[in-house]
Design an enzyme around this catalytic site. Structure first.
Site, PDB file in Angstrom:
ATOM      1  N   GLY A  47       0.832  -1.195   0.000  1.00 47.42           N
ATOM      2  CA  GLY A  47       0.000   0.000   0.000  1.00 47.42           C
ATOM      3  C   GLY A  47       0.858   1.234   0.000  1.00 47.42           C
ATOM      4  O   GLY A  47       2.061   1.203   0.252  1.00 47.42           O
ATOM      5  N   GLY A  50       0.642   5.689   0.918  1.00 46.23           N
ATOM      6  CA  GLY A  50      -0.123   6.773   1.525  1.00 46.23           C
ATOM      7  C   GLY A  50       0.718   8.011   1.657  1.00 46.23           C
ATOM      8  O   GLY A  50       1.840   8.113   1.142  1.00 46.23           O
ATOM      9  N   GLY A  51       0.178   8.991   2.371  1.00 45.99           N
ATOM     10  CA  GLY A  51       0.876  10.257   2.530  1.00 45.99           C
ATOM     11  C   GLY A  51       2.156  10.148   3.316  1.00 45.99           C
ATOM     12  O   GLY A  51       3.044  10.996   3.181  1.00 45.99           O
ATOM     13  N   THR A  96       5.454   4.477   1.400  1.00 49.79           N
ATOM     14  CA  THR A  96       5.038   3.265   0.686  1.00 49.79           C
ATOM     15  C   THR A  96       5.427   2.045   1.506  1.00 49.79           C
ATOM     16  O   THR A  96       6.534   1.992   2.062  1.00 49.79           O
ATOM     17  CB  THR A  96       5.700   3.196  -0.698  1.00 49.79           C
ATOM     18  OG1 THR A  96       5.380   4.387  -1.418  1.00 49.79           O
ATOM     19  CG2 THR A  96       5.206   1.991  -1.473  1.00 49.79           C
ATOM     20  N   VAL A  97       4.533   1.048   1.584  1.00 50.15           N
ATOM     21  CA  VAL A  97       4.774  -0.143   2.398  1.00 50.15           C
ATOM     22  C   VAL A  97       4.976  -1.346   1.474  1.00 50.15           C
ATOM     23  O   VAL A  97       4.168  -1.580   0.571  1.00 50.15           O
ATOM     24  CB  VAL A  97       3.603  -0.413   3.367  1.00 50.15           C
ATOM     25  CG1 VAL A  97       3.888  -1.644   4.217  1.00 50.15           C
ATOM     26  CG2 VAL A  97       3.362   0.792   4.265  1.00 50.15           C
ATOM     27  N   LYS A 120       8.433  -0.059   5.395  1.00 51.69           N
ATOM     28  CA  LYS A 120       7.843   1.214   5.017  1.00 51.69           C
ATOM     29  C   LYS A 120       8.927   2.231   4.681  1.00 51.69           C
ATOM     30  O   LYS A 120       9.853   2.445   5.455  1.00 51.69           O
ATOM     31  CB  LYS A 120       6.958   1.745   6.145  1.00 51.69           C
ATOM     32  CG  LYS A 120       6.333   3.102   5.850  1.00 51.69           C
ATOM     33  CD  LYS A 120       5.449   3.559   6.993  1.00 51.69           C
ATOM     34  CE  LYS A 120       4.854   4.924   6.715  1.00 51.69           C
ATOM     35  NZ  LYS A 120       4.017   5.383   7.818  1.00 51.69           N
ATOM     36  N   ASP A 180      -3.339  10.016  13.747  1.00 53.17           N
ATOM     37  CA  ASP A 180      -4.023   9.602  12.513  1.00 53.17           C
ATOM     38  C   ASP A 180      -4.806   8.309  12.754  1.00 53.17           C
ATOM     39  O   ASP A 180      -4.673   7.340  12.014  1.00 53.17           O
ATOM     40  CB  ASP A 180      -3.015   9.422  11.383  1.00 53.17           C
ATOM     41  CG  ASP A 180      -3.694   9.397  10.010  1.00 53.17           C
ATOM     42  OD1 ASP A 180      -4.858   9.830   9.913  1.00 53.17           O
ATOM     43  OD2 ASP A 180      -3.056   8.957   9.045  1.00 53.17           O
TER      44      ASP A 180
END
Length: 772
Positions: free
Chosen positions: A448, A450-451, A454-455, A469, A566
């Protein structure tokens, strides 16, 4: 032996060329290629599917032997003061079709015969209209007239502008006033026979033969031979003879040349690839020389039908002997790109061409020099490559060391020294270890993005599966804070928090290594119809308990409070047993023990973001409490935190939930997938907890520790005392319509909430402790 090899190679080229010629396409697949003895190449065709359009449709008369192709035309009527006979002629026999933009058709002869008794003449004409792409060739056709006392004319209009032309006429003379004698030559020079060029681009035209139109003393010859003839004919296809005045075959057909083209212009056609007729990769477009339209031609070195996708095929110049390779000393080698090359035989050198350097014998001295030069070049290249690789490796090591220091590697090593006796010590991975684990960070290993980074999925040498990550750190001043955070997160040991195993600092952005949680996120399970059935109310309540406990642990059980910043369902992972694990600490912040809030740049996800933090930039533990309240509402309703499918006033799920609670419409927003199996009292209590978490002022919200205790208390009560309570559907609806409580309990269940609808809740036999 060398000559034998050359002969075999040439034989192979001949066979390949012959095979290519046999398979060269001229018509569309599965379309007839001939009508009788006439080939029908595309864009022409015998059916609409086999032709470019109906204008290029050829009709094949199969009743004749052999079959004959016809080109369709249109006939027009004509009014004239003369007495004319208009023959019906709507189809023109096709003699030949050329892809150069011409075809040959046959046209009949217009005849005019005078009645010797009455002196009247029967004058004949033909009217023909071609479709848009066709017109008569003015350069290759002539108007020819035979007879005496007669006139032949052709008239029509321009195929492009539709402007009528003035008629072109031809009048043969009878100089000797006799039909025939041996003193006349057989040439169509004006005496009994005349010919003249026709107008340009005739597509709608008429040609006429008319007799008995002059004075009687000039037209006497008709008494000896009363018929005259007018016809259009390809130049050179008719040779006049004086005997034709006596025994001319009036049913004879003469060939004429018809020009054709497609489209408008090359420039206009190439703008629309779908209608562009030059389909072959190796084709060129040429505007028509006469009139509108364009023609397609195969490029140099290719031959075939340029109007078909694979119509233009390579011409093997070697087999056709159209090459200039030197015979006996060189071999012609055809290139599929439309050209050829010449290769000198062994022992010779040069370009192998007759008009070039040819092929000359190669001397041994030149061979030795060539080997020497080649060896020197190879040695130089090898040495250069070795030096380059060495320098590149050193540069890479220096770059890794630079990133290691830039990302706080030295500080991290110092921190590790302080915890050298701890079993929870973080591991510093090398970039090579993580490249091996992720197959050099291949795209298919991405879990995945995201902000915060990247993982990737990775497999360590000990066969442990991990999540790696790539973090984003844009401010070098955050390095010390980042290192302290890494050390602190590595020491977190909670079953509902994703474990940070270590990091790598040798890359431009730090790489964090986490334990791998394989079953996706709570968000995926809530909003994916194929997975949502697994999240029963009991499981959702358990996820809320586990997530609340993990956040309470971060806030109060670590060395310094950690605010996640978050919290959302997409950051709550589920393992094989659907156990919740809080993840993604990229936005997390540590609040010093001597402070209760921290001023930071606002970060988070819309829909979950604390409104007070959004407006003040003051981060507190209560910001996580608000986000967790949204998570509770998402578990209750099954709806997304922010959705534009809802009305504008209810796009934010937290606002929508509080409004529904205040209006007693909780039943309307509870997820229908759990309404039948959920314990109504539990739903009410969890909803009440969520409403307290979503209060606008942070000081009015409970702490995560209080929320976790409350949720854990619900589980405890459910296991011991609520299993036997069964409410009717009417009692359930009444309870769900009860207004939210204004007070909050930390010992299990809120008393004021449970007393709403007291006639129903009196059946519940357990004691409740009062709240604050």
């Amino acid at each position: 032996m060398q000559m034998g090899f050359c002969l075999n190679q040439m034989l192979l080229l001949v066979l390949l060329s012959a095979a290519a010629a046999k398979t060269q396409p001229m018509s569309k697949p599965n379309c007839p290629t001939k009508c009788g003895n006439v080939s029908i190449p595309f864009p022409f065709g015998l059916t609409e599917l086999c032709s470019l359009n109906t204008s290029f449709l050829i009709t094949c008369n199969q009743t004749l032997s052999p079959p004959i192709p016809f080109l369709n035309t249109t006939q027009q009527s004509l009014s004239s003061p003369f007495h004319f006979l208009n023959a019906s002629y709507e189809k023109l026999r096709v003699l030949n079709i050329s892809l150069d933009g011409q075809l040959h058709v046959s046209l009949p002869v217009a005849t005019s015969c005078v009645n010797n008794k009455t002196g009247e003449s029967d004058n004949q004409f033909f009217t023909i209209t071609f479709d848009t792409p066709f017109h008569l060739s003015s350069k290759q056709n002539k108007l020819t007239v035979l007879g005496a006392g007669t006139v032949g004319l052709v008239s029509g209009q321009d195929s492009t502008s539709k402007t009528p032309y003035a008629p072109t006429s031809c009048v043969p003379l009878n100089i000797t006033n006799t039909i025939y004698n041996n003193t006349h030559d057989d040439s169509c020079s004006g005496n009994f026979c005349c010919e003249t060029p026709i107008q340009h681009r005739l597509s709608e035209f008429i040609y006429i033969c008319a007799s008995n139109i002059f004075e009687e003393n000039y037209t006497k010859p008709y008494q000896s031979h009363p018929c005259s003839y007018t016809f259009l004919v390809k130049e050179g296809a008719y040779n006049f003879s004086m005997t034709d005045l006596i025994n001319f075959n009036r049913t004879k057909m003469f060939p004429v040349v018809v020009d054709w083209a497609v489209g408008n212009t090359c420039r206009a056609a190439q703008k629309n690839t779908s209608s562009y007729a030059c389909k072959s990769k190796y084709s060129e477009c040429h505007n028509a020389k006469v009139g509108p339209g364009y023609h397609c031609k195969c490029s140099s070195g290719f031959r075939g039908n340029p109007y078909l996708p694979h119509g233009c095929q390579d011409v093997d110049e070697c087999t056709e002997e159209s090459h200039d390779c030197l015979k006996g000393r060189s071999i012609c080698i055809n290139s599929p790109a439309g050209s050829y090359s010449c290769s000198c035989l062994k022992g010779y050198e040069g370009d192998g061409k007759i008009n070039g350097s040819g092929c000359v014998r190669r001397s041994n001295r030149k061979i030795i020099i060539a080997f020497s030069v080649s060896g020197s070049i190879l040695a130089l290249l090898g040495g250069t490559l070795y030096v380059y690789c060495t320098l590149k490796k050193r540069k890479l090591n220096r770059l890794k060391e630079h990133f290691f220091q830039l990302n706080g590697g030295q500080l991290l090593q110092q921190q590790i020294g302080r915890y050298s006796g701890s079993n929870e010590l973080t591991k510093i991975f090398t970039v090579e270890e993580l490249k091996d684990a992720t197959n050099n960070f291949r795209e298919e290993m991405v879990l995945g993005a995201g902000g915060e980074g990247t993982v990737y999925k990775g497999i360590l040498p000990d066969n442990r599966t991990v999540a790696i990550k790539k973090s984003r750190i844009s401010n070098p001043n955050q390095i010390e804070h980042f290192i302290n955070e890494v050390i602190l997160l590595c020491q977190i040991n909670h079953r509902n928090v994703v474990k940070l195993l270590g990091c790598c600092l040798e890359t431009e952005v730090p790489l964090l290594v986490y334990e791998f949680v394989p079953n996706g996120t709570v968000y995926d399970h809530l909003h994916d119809q194929t997975k949502s059935f697994r999240l029963t109310w009991k499981r959702r309540l358990q996820i809320a308990v586990e997530t609340g406990g993990a956040l309470a642990y971060l806030h109060s059980a670590t060395h310094a409070p950690i605010v996640h910043r978050d919290v959302k369902t997409s950051n709550i992972l589920l393992d094989h047993n659907l156990t919740a694990k809080v993840s993604d600490f990229g936005a997390s912040r540590i609040i010093p023990l001597d402070r209760s809030e921290l001023t930071t740049l606002v970060m988070g996800t819309l829909g979950y973001l604390d409104p007070q933090y959004f407006h003040s930039s003051q981060l507190t533990e209560k910001s996580d409490v608000y986000s967790f309240g949204v998570v509770l509402v998402e578990l209750i309703t099954g709806e997304k935190a922010l959705s534009f499918d809802r009305a504008e006033a209810h796009r934010n799920l937290g606002v929508h939930f509080l409004s529904s609670m205040n209006e007693g419409r909780l039943l309307d927003i509870v997820d229908g997938r759990i309404i039948d199996e959920a314990n109504v009292e539990q739903l009410m209590v969890v909803a009440n907890i969520a409403s307290h978490c979503l209060r606008m002022k942070g000081e009015e919200r409970p702490t995560m520790r209080e929320v976790a205790m409350e949720l854990e208390g619900i589980n405890t009560v459910e296991k011991h005392q609520w299993e036997k309570v069964n409410l009717s559907s009417e009692e359930t609806e009444t309870l769900l319509k009860a207004p939210p409580s204004s007070s909050f309990s930390v010992d299990g269940v809120n008393r004021r909430t449970m007393l709403a609808g007291s006639d129903i809740l009196n059946r519940i036999s357990f004691s409740l402790t009062s709240g604050r």
